[in-house]
Each structure stands twice: as structure tokens, then as C-alpha cells.
Motif scaffolding. Sequence first.
Motif, PDB file in Angstrom:
ATOM      1  N   SER A   1       7.234  -9.852   1.554  1.00  0.00           N
ATOM      2  CA  SER A   1       6.536 -11.053   2.036  1.00  0.00           C
ATOM      3  C   SER A   1       6.874 -12.271   1.193  1.00  0.00           C
ATOM      4  O   SER A   1       7.130 -13.364   1.716  1.00  0.00           O
ATOM      5  N   SER A   2       6.889 -12.092  -0.126  1.00  0.00           N
ATOM      6  CA  SER A   2       7.219 -13.226  -1.005  1.00  0.00           C
ATOM      7  C   SER A   2       8.692 -13.587  -0.877  1.00  0.00           C
ATOM      8  O   SER A   2       9.061 -14.767  -0.945  1.00  0.00           O
ATOM      9  N   PHE A   3       9.559 -12.591  -0.679  1.00  0.00           N
ATOM     10  CA  PHE A   3      10.976 -12.884  -0.440  1.00  0.00           C
ATOM     11  C   PHE A   3      11.121 -13.748   0.810  1.00  0.00           C
ATOM     12  O   PHE A   3      11.890 -14.710   0.826  1.00  0.00           O
ATOM     13  N   LEU A   4      10.370 -13.405   1.848  1.00  0.00           N
ATOM     14  CA  LEU A   4      10.502 -14.081   3.130  1.00  0.00           C
ATOM     15  C   LEU A   4      10.062 -15.538   3.071  1.00  0.00           C
ATOM     16  O   LEU A   4      10.759 -16.431   3.566  1.00  0.00           O
TER      17      LEU A   4
ATOM     18  N   HIS B   1      17.038 -11.245  -4.153  1.00  0.00           N
ATOM     19  CA  HIS B   1      15.834 -11.726  -3.464  1.00  0.00           C
ATOM     20  C   HIS B   1      16.130 -12.633  -2.266  1.00  0.00           C
ATOM     21  O   HIS B   1      15.598 -13.747  -2.168  1.00  0.00           O
ATOM     22  N   PRO B   2      16.946 -12.200  -1.314  1.00  0.00           N
ATOM     23  CA  PRO B   2      17.152 -13.002  -0.096  1.00  0.00           C
ATOM     24  C   PRO B   2      15.871 -13.009   0.722  1.00  0.00           C
ATOM     25  O   PRO B   2      14.929 -12.262   0.441  1.00  0.00           O
ATOM     26  N   ASN B   3      15.843 -13.806   1.776  1.00  0.00           N
ATOM     27  CA  ASN B   3      14.621 -13.892   2.579  1.00  0.00           C
ATOM     28  C   ASN B   3      14.373 -12.644   3.412  1.00  0.00           C
ATOM     29  O   ASN B   3      13.231 -12.233   3.608  1.00  0.00           O
ATOM     30  N   MET B   4      15.444 -12.031   3.907  1.00  0.00           N
ATOM     31  CA  MET B   4      15.303 -10.820   4.714  1.00  0.00           C
ATOM     32  C   MET B   4      16.459  -9.869   4.456  1.00  0.00           C
ATOM     33  O   MET B   4      17.571 -10.306   4.142  1.00  0.00           O
ATOM     34  N   VAL B   5      16.188  -8.582   4.583  1.00  0.00           N
ATOM     35  CA  VAL B   5      17.253  -7.581   4.594  1.00  0.00           C
ATOM     36  C   VAL B   5      16.898  -6.576   5.685  1.00  0.00           C
ATOM     37  O   VAL B   5      15.775  -6.089   5.762  1.00  0.00           O
TER      38      VAL B   5
END
Length: 637
Positions: free
Chosen positions: A548-551, A302-306
Amino acid sequence: MDSDYGVPRELSEVQKKRALYQPELPPCLQGTTVRVEYGDAAIAADPAGAHVISHAFPHTYGQPIAHFLRKTAVVPDATVISEHPAVRVGIVFCGRQSPGGHNVVWGLYEAIKAHNQNSKLFGFLGGSDGLLAQKTLEITDEVLSSYKNQGGYDMLGRTKDQIRTTEQVNGAMASCQALKLDALVIIGGVTSNTDAAQLAETFAEAKCPTKVVGVPVTLNGDLKNQFVETTVGFDTICKVNSQLISNVCTDALSAEKVPLVVLKDAMLAEHQSAATFFYYYFIRLMGRKASHVALECALQSHPNMVILGEEVAASKLTIFDITKQICDAVQARAEKDKNHGVVLIPEGLVESIPELYALLQEIHGLHGKGVSIENISSQLSPWASALFEFLPPFIRKQLLLHPESDDSAQLSQIEMEKLLAQLVETEMNKRLKEGTYKGKKFNAICHFFGYQARGALPSKFDCDYAYVLGHVCYHILAAGLNGYMATVTNLKSPVNKWRCGAAPISSMMTVKRWSRGPAATQIGKPAVHMASVDLKGKAYELLRQNSSSFLLDDIYRNPGPLQYEGPGADSKPISLCVEDQDYMGRIKKLQEYLEKVKSIVKPGCSQDVLKAALSAMSSVTETLTIMTSSSAGQAQL
């Protein structure tokens, strides 16, 4: 030196414990009798390329798929093989090392010895170079003792070279004939299995008795098709990387909280910068051009972006588009007082960005013409030269590297994470100066997670999967099949429900097409091509649902280190478990339905039964015709 291969390892206590683990076998591989049910002739998934493939592989295309059956299976027309003469089998590691490879050797060794103690297994030393030079090591219990359930390929060594030229193919055949091999097993990914198919075809044409079998082993996870659900090593690589990513996520989150304590306790002036504590981590992940590793690691950690290469290619995003996306994300997080973050980048991103890929193609074309590295930049076209000069010096140097043996860029050497971090930092500083960004000063730390995981102790799943594939290889040999890949499906279920079989490698091939000019189309050679992330698949859908939640919410998840017992030991790739695959199982189910229809609709059946059958069949065939025509129309251009 050759004497270093197969020598006993010095094992840690954990490694010793792992070496004692005995993988389970599915019921269809238990016992000494091989039961085979042959299905229909396997065809290429893309009908448009079928004629090209059948022409290139006349002896090995169109062979039937094979299902290996459990002892209790009631299949009247199954072939039962109870006599097992002694055999001589060669095995070779091709391509990059992948966790679990040693267990393929172990599984094959145990299978051939269980069926005839006089059988022999020879490992070729140093990969394809050893195959061509006839350098072998006989596999024994003693040799295997310290390599069971262990990482790396160091028992035999490996190579990334291909068996492609006529000289190499003939050299491989000469080695098999000189060693009187009944079978040659090739362990590797898409390129190695394409080579295996070519060897099988050449051997069949030359009436060489050696059968060739391929095994899907690659950390990239890009050997996926209707018969192969995942590859050996992918699970381990993703688990090891996901823990590292999660550790970085926790570090980023923790570091942001440090300055608050420091400022309070030291009563520092409010204006004193604590920006050095706020970091964005840019992490590039090994995996070649496809983004399977990046996708799976994102689902696990669950990183912020991929950034997925397939998304970039589908949307034709430029390097500036990607930079803007990341900058907008940084700004959105800053508005929530979050000045840290983690961004995952696939190794092959450079080849998914249109302008960078075009630049690479032009550079590789000049390499092919013999232009020296020092002179390439001066011979680029005007647009390519402008782009080249815009890029930082370190990226220019990396783009100029000679391509790999398969003509792809040296992806592991191109530091796209540093390029993106630099471009993002420039843009964020600009926004900060303009007053449109009011967060903390942007700071980036870059990592490349590639070699750290390749030699890891394989996960329980990879140990089991590889060991089972080794046994499947013997079953293929016992059935006398040539040009097949060992397959196991229904992998998300427990081992006792796995379906084992074999499929012709030629049926997994596609033919790439691309245009050269307004009216010209060039057709490439048939090959097992890498499978991209399916942007309509359930794994990608799961990522998008949570992006969105990851971000914004920092819901970082740490799967922890590899587990061999207890919680987490039996976990499998999320991208495997969310998909509904089991292709071989569905083929068998379809055959059962067709046999049922044939048993019901016979001469003498009622008019109503016949009409119902005709109506249903007409509808089904019409639907399938439309679907197959649509697939043919979507052939790669």
C-alpha cells in the motif's frame, strides 16, 4: 571460432581491481584434507513421486547427503581423505549466462591444483555442443587471469541446448571416456541439473567411471529447494536491475515536477497540456516463469506496483482483471495528484494468465503437428481464435514463435509490458471520457530489462558463492560421489559460517501430474522443476505488508550501483536474508538430537525416562505422519 575462447581480455581499471580480489573459503574447505560426514539417505520432498523417481534413477536415488567438515570438527565416523591422486576433470557451461559462472571454474581449478599439481581441468568450448564434439580448452593460470570475478561466459562459451536424447547422452559419455575424465561438472539451472542427474544415472548403469556433479548457477533464482537457498547470479541480476528501476522511479518523480516550473516561468495558458511529462513506466524483468527476480527487485527498489505471476495463477486472474487492477491503481494515485508511476512485470507473466497460457498451449500443439506459422491462426479453436484476434498484431506475432527447447514459450520475446500498457491506456482514456477518471492523460513508456544485466560484473556475494561452489565440486569428486549437486547453506551469514555439502540431484526432483479428461492422469518424467515464489514465505509477506505504501507514497529506494568495498558491498538478496533456511544445518542438528536420545534411552534407563521418550516420540511421529500425508495430497495436478 574456437581460437577466440580463453583469450586474455582487455580489462578496465575497475575490472583489473576486481580480478585481484581473492574470495574467502569457509573453514570446512581449507587445507588439503577432505573430511566428509555422511547423513541419512536423501529422499524426494514429495513422497508421492518417490517411487517414480527411484524407478527412473535406481543407481543414484537414495544416496546419503554429505557434509564437509572443518579440521577441528569432532565427528568419530567422519571419512577422512588425505590421499589425492591426479585427476582429469571437465567443466561445461549449460544454459544462459549468469554473473559469477567464471568463478566456479576458478574455484574448481584452484581446488584440484591445491590437492595435486598434476591434476588437469578442461573446459568444453561452446557449451554442450563442445561436450559432444570433444572440443576442450585446458584451464591454466594464464587462461583464468583475466576472467576472475568477471561477468559473462565468454571464457568457454555457452549453450541453451539440452543433453536429453539417447544420442546426446551417449555422445557425452563417449567424450568423457575418450578424454579419460574422472569427473564432469555441469554449470546451470533446473534443466541443466536435470540433465546432469540423467548423465550420472546413465554413466553409473554403464559403469563409466566419470562422476557427474551439478552446480546451481542461474540468474532466474528458480533453482531453490530444501538444499539450495539461492543460485549464483541471482544477487547480481537483482542489484543491477534494481538500480535501473530506481533510476526510472526517480525520473518519473522528477519529470512530474518539471511542468510546474515550465508553466510558471513561461506563463503558459493553464489549459496547455503538460501531459507528455507524466509517465507510467512498465518494466518487464527477465527471470523465466517464476517471479523471483521481480519480487527481489521490488523489495530493493520499492516501485509502485509489481505483478507476480504466482499471484495471478493462484487467483486465476485474466488479462482484463490485471488491467483493471493497474487502472484502479492509476486512478487512486491520480486522486492524490500523482500522475506517474512504475510497474514491474515478470517475464513469465504470459504463462500465468489462464486464457493466454491455454492459447499458447494450443499454438504449441499445432507447432508440434507441423502446422506452419502462417496457417496456425486459421486452425485455432473458436474461443482461442477469438482471443487471438482480440490481441494486438505485435503480440500475435510473438505468440506464434516456435517454443524453446524445453517446450516453454519464448518469454523474452513476448512483450507483455507493451500489451498491458496498451490495454491500460485504452481503459484510462475510456474512464477519462466518461468522467470517472479526472487525472492527467495516461502515457506509458515500456522497458525490458533482460540482457542488460546478464553480463554484469558479479557482486561480491556471487563471486564468493561461485568460488566456494567450485571448491565444493572438488570435495565431491574426492569423496567419489556421483549424481550430486554442490551445496552451500546458511548463506545469509558471513562466509566463515557457511555450511558446505552435497545432495543427490535426484532428491531435488519432483514428478508433475496433470489431468487429460475426466478420469485420466498423466505422469511426467522426474525433473528438477523450477521453484515458484512462495506465497506463504516471508519475502512475499514483506512485500504485501508494504504494498500500500509502495503504491501511494512514492517511497522509492535506490540501492545504487554494485559495490565491492565499503557500504553495501556485503549486502545479500533481501529474499534470502528474511527467510530462515539453513536446511543442512537443521538436518545436522536433528541428527545430534536423535543421537542424544539414543544415548539417554538405553536398556536400564528408568521407567519414567522410557515413558517420557515414548510419549514424545509418539506425538512427534503422529504429527509428522499427518504433515507428510498432507504434502502427498498436494501433489501438482
